[in-house]
Design a protein around this motif. Structure first.
Motif, PDB file in Angstrom:
ATOM      1  N   THR A  37      50.083  33.142  21.700  1.00 46.15           N
ATOM      2  CA  THR A  37      49.755  31.863  22.108  1.00 46.15           C
ATOM      3  C   THR A  37      50.748  31.328  23.211  1.00 46.15           C
ATOM      4  OG1 THR A  37      48.813  31.302  19.795  1.00 46.15           O
ATOM      5  CG2 THR A  37      49.737  29.434  21.099  1.00 46.15           C
ATOM      6  N   ASP A  38      51.979  31.680  23.245  1.00 49.31           N
ATOM      7  CA  ASP A  38      53.253  31.302  24.313  1.00 49.31           C
ATOM      8  C   ASP A  38      52.487  31.990  25.886  1.00 49.31           C
ATOM      9  OD1 ASP A  38      54.286  29.907  22.448  1.00 49.31           O
ATOM     10  OD2 ASP A  38      56.050  31.485  22.283  1.00 49.31           O
ATOM     11  N   THR A  39      51.996  33.022  25.485  1.00 45.14           N
ATOM     12  CA  THR A  39      51.501  33.792  26.890  1.00 45.14           C
ATOM     13  C   THR A  39      50.429  33.151  27.318  1.00 45.14           C
ATOM     14  OG1 THR A  39      52.714  36.039  25.829  1.00 45.14           O
ATOM     15  CG2 THR A  39      50.837  36.108  27.919  1.00 45.14           C
ATOM     16  N   TYR A  40      49.620  32.942  26.638  1.00 40.40           N
ATOM     17  CA  TYR A  40      48.238  32.426  26.922  1.00 40.40           C
ATOM     18  C   TYR A  40      48.335  30.832  27.652  1.00 40.40           C
ATOM     19  CZ  TYR A  40      43.738  29.861  26.570  1.00 40.40           C
ATOM     20  OH  TYR A  40      42.631  29.106  26.968  1.00 40.40           O
ATOM     21  N   ALA A  42      51.058  29.810  29.013  1.00 37.67           N
ATOM     22  CA  ALA A  42      51.988  30.210  30.071  1.00 37.67           C
ATOM     23  C   ALA A  42      50.916  30.566  31.383  1.00 37.67           C
ATOM     24  CB  ALA A  42      52.982  31.204  29.922  1.00 37.67           C
ATOM     25  N   GLY A  43      49.749  31.250  30.915  1.00 36.87           N
ATOM     26  CA  GLY A  43      49.223  31.707  31.846  1.00 36.87           C
ATOM     27  C   GLY A  43      48.142  30.490  32.500  1.00 36.87           C
ATOM     28  N   LEU A  44      48.008  29.439  31.741  1.00 39.88           N
ATOM     29  CA  LEU A  44      47.517  28.158  32.080  1.00 39.88           C
ATOM     30  C   LEU A  44      48.176  27.382  33.117  1.00 39.88           C
ATOM     31  CD1 LEU A  44      45.767  27.042  28.929  1.00 39.88           C
ATOM     32  CD2 LEU A  44      44.789  28.403  30.789  1.00 39.88           C
ATOM     33  N   ILE A  45      49.458  27.835  33.107  1.00 39.56           N
ATOM     34  CA  ILE A  45      50.465  27.145  33.997  1.00 39.56           C
ATOM     35  C   ILE A  45      50.492  27.972  35.545  1.00 39.56           C
ATOM     36  CG2 ILE A  45      52.783  26.419  34.484  1.00 39.56           C
ATOM     37  CD1 ILE A  45      53.375  26.424  31.442  1.00 39.56           C
ATOM     38  N   SER A  46      50.847  29.160  35.168  1.00 35.89           N
ATOM     39  CA  SER A  46      50.706  29.970  36.661  1.00 35.89           C
ATOM     40  C   SER A  46      51.000  31.396  36.229  1.00 35.89           C
ATOM     41  CB  SER A  46      51.781  29.400  37.572  1.00 35.89           C
ATOM     42  OG  SER A  46      52.913  29.799  36.984  1.00 35.89           O
ATOM     43  N   THR A  47      50.772  32.327  37.151  1.00 35.66           N
ATOM     44  CA  THR A  47      51.308  33.741  36.951  1.00 35.66           C
ATOM     45  C   THR A  47      52.668  33.795  37.089  1.00 35.66           C
ATOM     46  OG1 THR A  47      49.047  34.562  38.046  1.00 35.66           O
ATOM     47  CG2 THR A  47      51.128  36.070  37.970  1.00 35.66           C
ATOM     48  N   ASN A  48      53.176  32.972  37.803  1.00 32.68           N
ATOM     49  CA  ASN A  48      54.710  32.831  37.589  1.00 32.68           C
ATOM     50  C   ASN A  48      55.264  32.799  36.147  1.00 32.68           C
ATOM     51  OD1 ASN A  48      56.678  33.275  40.192  1.00 32.68           O
ATOM     52  ND2 ASN A  48      57.340  31.367  39.428  1.00 32.68           N
ATOM     53  N   ALA A  49      54.700  31.641  35.579  1.00 33.54           N
ATOM     54  CA  ALA A  49      55.320  31.315  34.313  1.00 33.54           C
ATOM     55  C   ALA A  49      54.981  32.598  33.247  1.00 33.54           C
ATOM     56  CB  ALA A  49      54.378  30.177  33.609  1.00 33.54           C
ATOM     57  N   VAL A  50      53.952  33.354  33.619  1.00 35.99           N
ATOM     58  CA  VAL A  50      53.568  34.787  32.642  1.00 35.99           C
ATOM     59  C   VAL A  50      54.765  35.574  33.137  1.00 35.99           C
ATOM     60  CG1 VAL A  50      52.083  36.266  32.161  1.00 35.99           C
ATOM     61  CG2 VAL A  50      51.274  34.096  32.579  1.00 35.99           C
ATOM     62  N   ALA A  51      54.866  35.634  34.272  1.00 33.89           N
ATOM     63  CA  ALA A  51      56.261  36.680  34.669  1.00 33.89           C
ATOM     64  C   ALA A  51      57.414  36.222  34.381  1.00 33.89           C
ATOM     65  CB  ALA A  51      56.197  36.818  36.264  1.00 33.89           C
ATOM     66  N   PRO A 182      50.521  22.841  23.600  1.00 31.09           N
ATOM     67  CA  PRO A 182      50.143  22.116  24.745  1.00 31.09           C
ATOM     68  C   PRO A 182      50.597  20.864  24.673  1.00 31.09           C
ATOM     69  CG  PRO A 182      48.426  22.626  22.992  1.00 31.09           C
ATOM     70  CD  PRO A 182      49.523  23.560  22.868  1.00 31.09           C
ATOM     71  N   TRP A 183      50.965  20.264  23.445  1.00 27.15           N
ATOM     72  CA  TRP A 183      51.717  18.794  23.340  1.00 27.15           C
ATOM     73  C   TRP A 183      52.618  18.708  24.283  1.00 27.15           C
ATOM     74  CZ3 TRP A 183      53.992  16.629  18.448  1.00 27.15           C
ATOM     75  CH2 TRP A 183      54.135  15.503  18.481  1.00 27.15           C
ATOM     76  N   PHE A 184      53.647  19.955  24.008  1.00 30.49           N
ATOM     77  CA  PHE A 184      55.020  19.960  24.844  1.00 30.49           C
ATOM     78  C   PHE A 184      54.831  20.280  26.172  1.00 30.49           C
ATOM     79  CE2 PHE A 184      58.046  20.714  20.626  1.00 30.49           C
ATOM     80  CZ  PHE A 184      57.405  19.379  20.120  1.00 30.49           C
ATOM     81  N   ILE A 185      53.910  21.036  26.552  1.00 31.04           N
ATOM     82  CA  ILE A 185      53.845  21.471  27.930  1.00 31.04           C
ATOM     83  C   ILE A 185      53.194  20.151  28.774  1.00 31.04           C
ATOM     84  CG2 ILE A 185      52.379  22.926  29.573  1.00 31.04           C
ATOM     85  CD1 ILE A 185      52.389  25.079  27.428  1.00 31.04           C
ATOM     86  N   TYR A 186      52.335  19.592  28.204  1.00 35.75           N
ATOM     87  CA  TYR A 186      51.373  18.430  29.081  1.00 35.75           C
ATOM     88  C   TYR A 186      51.875  17.156  28.557  1.00 35.75           C
ATOM     89  CZ  TYR A 186      48.518  22.579  30.174  1.00 35.75           C
ATOM     90  OH  TYR A 186      48.206  23.795  30.566  1.00 35.75           O
ATOM     91  N   GLY A 187      52.445  16.987  27.521  1.00 37.19           N
ATOM     92  CA  GLY A 187      53.248  15.890  26.887  1.00 37.19           C
ATOM     93  C   GLY A 187      51.811  15.033  26.340  1.00 37.19           C
ATOM     94  N   GLY A 188      52.277  13.853  25.678  1.00 36.92           N
ATOM     95  CA  GLY A 188      51.617  12.696  25.159  1.00 36.92           C
ATOM     96  C   GLY A 188      52.137  12.192  23.991  1.00 36.92           C
ATOM     97  N   MET A 194      56.672  18.870  29.653  1.00 36.88           N
ATOM     98  CA  MET A 194      57.906  19.696  29.857  1.00 36.88           C
ATOM     99  C   MET A 194      57.554  20.937  30.648  1.00 36.88           C
ATOM    100  SD  MET A 194      60.245  18.816  26.545  1.00 36.88           S
ATOM    101  CE  MET A 194      58.988  18.776  25.346  1.00 36.88           C
ATOM    102  N   GLY A 195      56.348  21.350  30.568  1.00 34.11           N
ATOM    103  CA  GLY A 195      56.076  22.675  31.266  1.00 34.11           C
ATOM    104  C   GLY A 195      56.405  23.872  30.450  1.00 34.11           C
ATOM    105  N   ILE A 196      57.168  24.940  31.093  1.00 42.42           N
ATOM    106  CA  ILE A 196      57.476  26.090  30.506  1.00 42.42           C
ATOM    107  C   ILE A 196      58.594  25.685  29.338  1.00 42.42           C
ATOM    108  CG2 ILE A 196      59.208  26.816  32.076  1.00 42.42           C
ATOM    109  CD1 ILE A 196      58.172  29.664  31.597  1.00 42.42           C
ATOM    110  N   THR A 197      59.389  24.682  29.585  1.00 43.69           N
ATOM    111  CA  THR A 197      60.335  24.412  28.503  1.00 43.69           C
ATOM    112  C   THR A 197      59.697  23.718  27.341  1.00 43.69           C
ATOM    113  OG1 THR A 197      61.728  23.581  30.181  1.00 43.69           O
ATOM    114  CG2 THR A 197      62.429  22.745  27.873  1.00 43.69           C
ATOM    115  N   GLY A 198      58.644  23.398  27.629  1.00 44.09           N
ATOM    116  CA  GLY A 198      57.819  22.915  26.121  1.00 44.09           C
ATOM    117  C   GLY A 198      57.492  23.980  25.211  1.00 44.09           C
TER     118      GLY A 198
END
Length: 456
Positions: A37-40, A42-51, A182-188, A194-198
């Motif tokens: 789930t974390d990897t998935y 992260a992939g929605l954020i960017s390839t950089n995040a997956v790496a 998704p809640w912590f990544i995108y907020g609400g 918080m992006g990858i920190t989320g």
């Protein structure tokens, strides 16, 4: 005297293997789904995040290694005491293991938080890539106490044959992570984006809640009944030394795995971050296939320790035989799945064709490596249950560090071979280690009960 409900020395071995391994395998499946789930996301954020998550894994794995190693050591000691019907010693070991775990977690948090920039720099991370790695890993290090104590409380449960509790918390945690990521990544709803920190904070929060429940369930076994008294908080050097002697080698074995991943990642990074991302995604897929073998390993450890404590060594031999047969049948399906569906499985996590190519290339070779893990880990768990933890350290040093460093360096730097040579190097080294573990453990078992046991 031990409560008979805690004993693993009386029921038929096949029944006990299923009782222990099935819940453990289901639980670890959901733990892997947590990582997927974390990897998935992260992939929605960017390839950089997956790496970044992939590059963080060897460093993150050191935290998991210490937790898992202490859990293995504590399980072996507590289960042996229960098998010997010495509940006083079992309770003392459980209490002191919690104290030991707390001390280790504190050191991991401090050292990891401040040293992580250096580790990621060694792996070639810089600029935004390095920043993403730190945004993910530094919250993980702050929450290290939850990871380590989860392992300790689960050790008390595993020693009694209870793997259902951990299965349940892993299922709930995995499902909760689907919503928290998704809640912590995108907020609400009052939470900032918080992006990858989320992703990291979702993991830490889940671990904290799991720790509270596991502590409650461990206390119900009676093994931690005095922990909340002044006696429970008092360190006993002699018992801590016993835990250290059994748990530290097991931790070091797991640390060699983390260092091995570090070495693999270092050589893979020569071929670019897409190769690193592909390997990271592929290993998540591989972990799912190997989940049943982890359950079998838990069964081997618990059954070996209790039955050896009770002097029932023939039951240990039967346990290993059954586990190898069950593992063979399970891996037949795994080989078919990851060999025929490699590209499709990697593509579930990223559309990047370079990442898909690298990851599927690894899975095609990994399909032929799968059963070696069954052989290797079951015999290593048996040796740990016999209180011979240093075996795992020596074989780990060979399999994870010495042989890979030599093989990968020869393939890439001397012979100038491509990325695929690293995958075949993993195949060769793992099978050599597995066959040696089979031979050595069987040699020890043939000489029981007269064989000298490593740790008294």
């Amino acid at each position: 005297m031990a409560d008979d409900s805690l004993l693993l020395t009386q029921q038929p071995i096949p029944q006990l293997i299923r009782k222990i391994a099935t819940p453990a395998s289901v639980g670890f499946f959901f733990q892997t789904m947590f990582n997927i789930t974390d990897t998935y996301f992260a992939g929605l954020i960017s390839t950089n995040a997956v790496a970044a998550l992939s590059l963080s894994f060897p460093v993150f794995f050191i935290v998991i290694s210490l937790s898992s190693g202490l859990q293995t050591g504590a399980t072996a000691l507590i289960a042996t005491a229960i098998g010997s019907r010495d509940m006083k010693d079992a309770r003392e070991l459980a209490r002191q293991a919690v104290i030991f775990g707390g001390l280790v977690a504190f050191l991991v948090s401090v050292i990891g938080y401040f040293a992580s920039p250096f580790f990621f720099g060694l792996l070639g991370a810089s600029g935004e890539y390095l920043e993403d790695c730190l945004l993910y890993m530094q919250p993980i290090f702050i929450g290290a106490v939850f990871f380590v104590l989860n392992g300790i409380f689960n050790a008390a449960l595993n020693a009694t044959g209870d793997t259902k509790t951990f299965r349940n918390v892993l299922i709930v945690g995995s499902l909760a992570n689907v919503g928290l990521d998704p809640w912590f990544i995108y907020g609400g709803f009052g939470i900032p984006a918080m992006g990858i920190t989320g992703i990291a904070l979702s993991t830490v929060l889940t671990q904290a809640v799991q720790m509270i429940y596991l502590a409650y369930r461990a206390k119900q076994t009676g093994l931690l009944q005095d922990f909340l008294t002044p006696r429970g908080y008092t360190p006993h050097p002699a018992t801590l030394t016993r835990i250290f002697k059994q748990g530290f080698p097991a931790s070091m074995n797991m640390v060699t795995v983390g260092l091995g991943i570090f070495i693999i990642t270092y050589f893979i990074s020569i071929f670019g971050k897409e190769a690193v991302a592909g390997y990271g995604v592929a290993t998540r897929v591989e972990q799912i296939i190997l989940m049943p073998t982890i359950g079998l390993n838990v069964a081997v450890l618990s059954l070996t320790a209790q039955n050896h404590g009770a002097g029932l060594d023939e039951r240990i031999r039967e346990t290993l035989h059954k586990v190898l047969v069950y593992g063979a049948w399970l891996m037949v399906g795994g080989v078919i799945i990851i060999y025929t569906l490699a590209e499709q499985l990697i593509a579930l996590f990223t559309p990047d064709p370079a990442v898909v190519a690298a990851g599927s290339q690894y899975l095609h070779v990994a399909a032929l490596t799968l059963y070696s893990y069954v052989v290797l880990y079951s015999h290593t768990s048996c040796m740990q249950g016999l209180k011979c933890p240093m075996f795992a350290v020596w074989i780990g040093l060979f399999r994870q560090i010495i042989a890979p460093a030599l093989v990968f360096w020869t393939c890439t730097s001397v012979l100038g071979l491509g990325l695929n040579s690293i995958w075949w190097g993993i195949f060769a080294v793992t099978w050599v280690a597995a066959l040696y573990a089979f031979w050595y453990c069987r040699k020890i078992l043939r000489n029981l009960p007269t064989e000298k046991i490593c740790i008294k």
